[in-house]
Design an enzyme around this catalytic site. Structure first.
Site, PDB file in Angstrom:
ATOM      1  N   SER A 265      10.447 -10.891 -14.562  1.00  5.30           N
ATOM      2  CA  SER A 265      11.466 -11.940 -14.399  1.00  5.30           C
ATOM      3  C   SER A 265      12.709 -11.640 -15.209  1.00  5.30           C
ATOM      4  O   SER A 265      13.815 -12.040 -14.848  1.00  5.30           O
ATOM      5  CB  SER A 265      10.915 -13.296 -14.849  1.00  5.30           C
TER       6      SER A 265
ATOM      7  N   ASP B  70      15.916 -20.156  -8.977  1.00  8.19           N
ATOM      8  CA  ASP B  70      15.034 -20.228 -10.140  1.00  8.19           C
ATOM      9  C   ASP B  70      14.771 -21.697 -10.470  1.00  8.19           C
ATOM     10  O   ASP B  70      14.722 -22.529  -9.565  1.00  8.19           O
ATOM     11  CB  ASP B  70      15.676 -19.482 -11.316  1.00  8.19           C
TER      12      ASP B  70
ATOM     13  N   HIS C 230      13.209 -21.184 -17.786  1.00  7.26           N
ATOM     14  CA  HIS C 230      13.183 -19.878 -17.139  1.00  7.26           C
ATOM     15  C   HIS C 230      14.504 -19.560 -16.435  1.00  7.26           C
ATOM     16  O   HIS C 230      15.052 -18.460 -16.574  1.00  7.26           O
ATOM     17  CB  HIS C 230      12.023 -19.850 -16.140  1.00  7.26           C
TER      18      HIS C 230
END
Length: 567
Positions: free
Chosen positions: A482, A43, A118
């Site tokens: 996600s 990620d 994220h």
């Protein structure tokens, strides 16, 4: 082989999934759930200072798993000591980006540190520590926990804020995670497009993941946020466990009650105005200094500049602002509008949706003062009609002499719970495989299942820039596949802990054969069919919307028969 670009695709979900009374109990409680299992996340990196990844030094019975052989990279912004027994490994991969000349060292950080947010969010959903207080904009939203709160985390940063990422760097991260002997790989990333000239499966990322699966690693990938059209799937290889996104049963709603007794629903993690008092409404373009005419600059109507507003005129009133496409593009922000409202002593702030923001879905936004965003263009028209019809103007000059529209804001800090969840979210990518030319000849079921992905609280990086509304906060509420994928990665860690000898296929079998096909009311799981007004276009979910169904964490730990296959 050609390189190509890629993109990034829970305070309550443990309860919604039944973990505290079910799966965690089977593992000995949250203080043991997932221990000994390493979840590798590919990620945007991680914030190692976040309490969701802290090491509980009060216990000695938390060794780094002996089979894990990864390292912790040390850089200026990821110093020695960043890793611990919780965060057991961290690296970054950017060779392809550097070769292409797109790597921005000042913004993207040549380290495992997360300047996006994220990666920190997804890592905490999978395996963040248990019972971490969620405080955002000064408000308390319960305590957060990962699905496998005692599992170990290894981070392989291959995505970056300014450009996304490239397949070559993702492949390098996958290969390293496999070499380091992680147990689970979670990818909340998908290709920007199908690799040119390649059959669906035969692309570099999927081939690297096949090697990882053959090495005994269970691989979870987000389906992608390109729904609701058929064949919109971005994760299609049979050896990858693909996860779509569903709603859960908790929602945050707040409302504005108008002086004509109409009530309009809004979004916003904000307090309400005091008591039952009604407050005058005043739109920013009608509150300029020196009685100047309405401006042409959009930023003033969006409440982005308090210096041009008459604070004496606004004081004690609810400020009305436009929520335009500029907010979606990041050119304007709710935070700036709230600063404006605070600077002019407004009693609250209401955003109406500009008609050019078609079909955009708004997530609850944290606000320190009373406020909300009206997310419907139709409701916004109703609101503006009431406001404009209530203005009293001088018959000669046409100037506004009195603001007679009044309203009160009901707070949106307390959640509501419903029974219509889970349901497949409109954005969740659908099967079948893009190579299949019709549903009748589709030969691979995708997604494999659905898991919570809508309005998920998770840890947020102190450097995170991906969501401007949560800048500087330690938690953020995000939606997408996600967020669904790390839910399943964490649940897979619980299965791996209980059944260490399970192969990736056995874990996939346990998850797939124990799913739920009904919502909380016992009715078929529904799927949203359109991007705009999705709740009005629902119909029963098909296998290509939800795969085998909604994940059942506790049942997956007692699956009965297992369908395994040789690696």
């Amino acid at each position: 082989m050609l390189d190509y670009s890629v993109r990034t695709a829970t305070t309550h979900t443990p309860e919604f999934l039944g973990l505290p009374q079910g799966a965690w109990v089977q593992e000995g409680g949250p203080q043991f759930a997932g221990q000994g299992v390493v979840v590798g996340l590919i990620d945007t990196g991680i914030d190692p200072t976040h309490p969701s990844f802290a090491d509980d030094l009060s216990t000695d019975s938390y060794p780094v798993p002996a089979h894990y052989s990864g390292i912790c990279e040390v850089t200026n912004d990821f110093p020695s000591g960043s890793c611990n027994r919780k965060l057991v490994g961290a690296r970054h991969f950017a060779a392809s980006a550097i070769t292409r000349g797109v790597f921005n060292a000042s913004q993207d950080l040549a380290s495992p540190s997360d300047s996006d947010g994220h990666g920190t969010h997804t890592a905490s959903i999978a395996a963040g520590n248990h019972g971490i207080p969620v405080v955002v904009a000064g408000h308390q939203f319960g305590n957060a926990s990962g699905m496998a709160p005692r599992a170990h985390i290894a981070v392989y940063k291959a995505l970056y804020k300014s450009f996304g990422g490239f397949a070559a760097d993702v492949v390098a991260a996958i290969d390293q995670a496999a070499e380091d002997n992680v147990d689970i790989i979670s990818l909340s990333i998908t290709p920007n497009r199908r690799p040119p000239g390649l059959a669906t499966f035969f692309n570099p990322i999927d081939m690297a993941l096949l090697s990882a699966v053959k090495a005994g690693i269970f691989v979870v990938q987000a389906a992608g946020n390109t729904g609701p059209s058929p064949k919109s799937m971005s994760s299609y290889s049979p050896w990858i466990f693909t996860v779509g996104a569903s709603a859960h049963d908790r929602v945050y709603n707040n409302y504005v009650v108008l002086g004509n007794n109409l009530t309009i629903q809004g979004v916003g993690l904000a307090p309400g105005t005091d008591g039952d008092s009604m407050y005058s409404l005043i739109a920013a373009p009608h509150a300029l200094k020196n009685n100047t005419v309405s401006p042409t600059e959009m930023s003033l109507g969006e409440c982005q500049d308090s210096s041009r507003l008459d604070a004496d005129l606004i004081k004690g009133k609810i400020l009305v602002c436009s929520y335009s496409i500029r907010f979606v593009l990041g050119l304007s922000s709710v935070k700036q509008a709230l600063d404006t409202a605070n600077n002019v002593s407004a009693a609250g702030v209401i955003f109406y949706l500009d008609p050019f923001v078609l079909g955009f879905q708004l997530n609850p936004t944290p606000m320190r003062m009373p406020g909300l965003i009206i997310p419907s263009s139709d409701d916004s028209k109703v609101f503006l009609t009431y406001y404009n019809d209530s203005l009293v103007r001088d018959e000669t000059s046409g100037r506004i002499v009195r603001f007679d529209a009044v309203a009160k804001i009901l707070g949106g800090l307390n959640p509501n719970y419903g029974n219509s969840a889970p349901k497949v979210m409109f954005y969740s990518a659908r099967g079948p495989d893009p190579e299949d030319n019709s549903l009748s000849n589709a030969d691979i079921l995708k997604p494999n299942l659905i898991a919570p992905g809508s309005s998920i609280w998770g840890a947020w990086s102190s450097l995170g820039l991906d969501s401007a509304e949560f800048a500087g906060e330690s938690f953020a509420m995000l939606s997408g596949t996600s967020m669904a994928a790390p839910h399943v990665a964490g649940l897979a860690a619980l299965i791996k802990q209980k059944f260490p000898s399970f192969s990736p296929a056995a874990i996939a079998s346990a998850l797939s054969t124990t799913t739920t096909l009904s919502d909380r009311q016992g009715k078929p799981i529904m799927a949203q069919r359109t991007y705009s007004n999705p709740d009005s276009t629902q119909s029963p979910a098909t296998a290509f919307d939800m795969g085998n169904g909604f994940v059942n964490a506790t049942a997956a730990l007692d699956p009965g028969i297992i369908f395994d296959c040789a690696q």
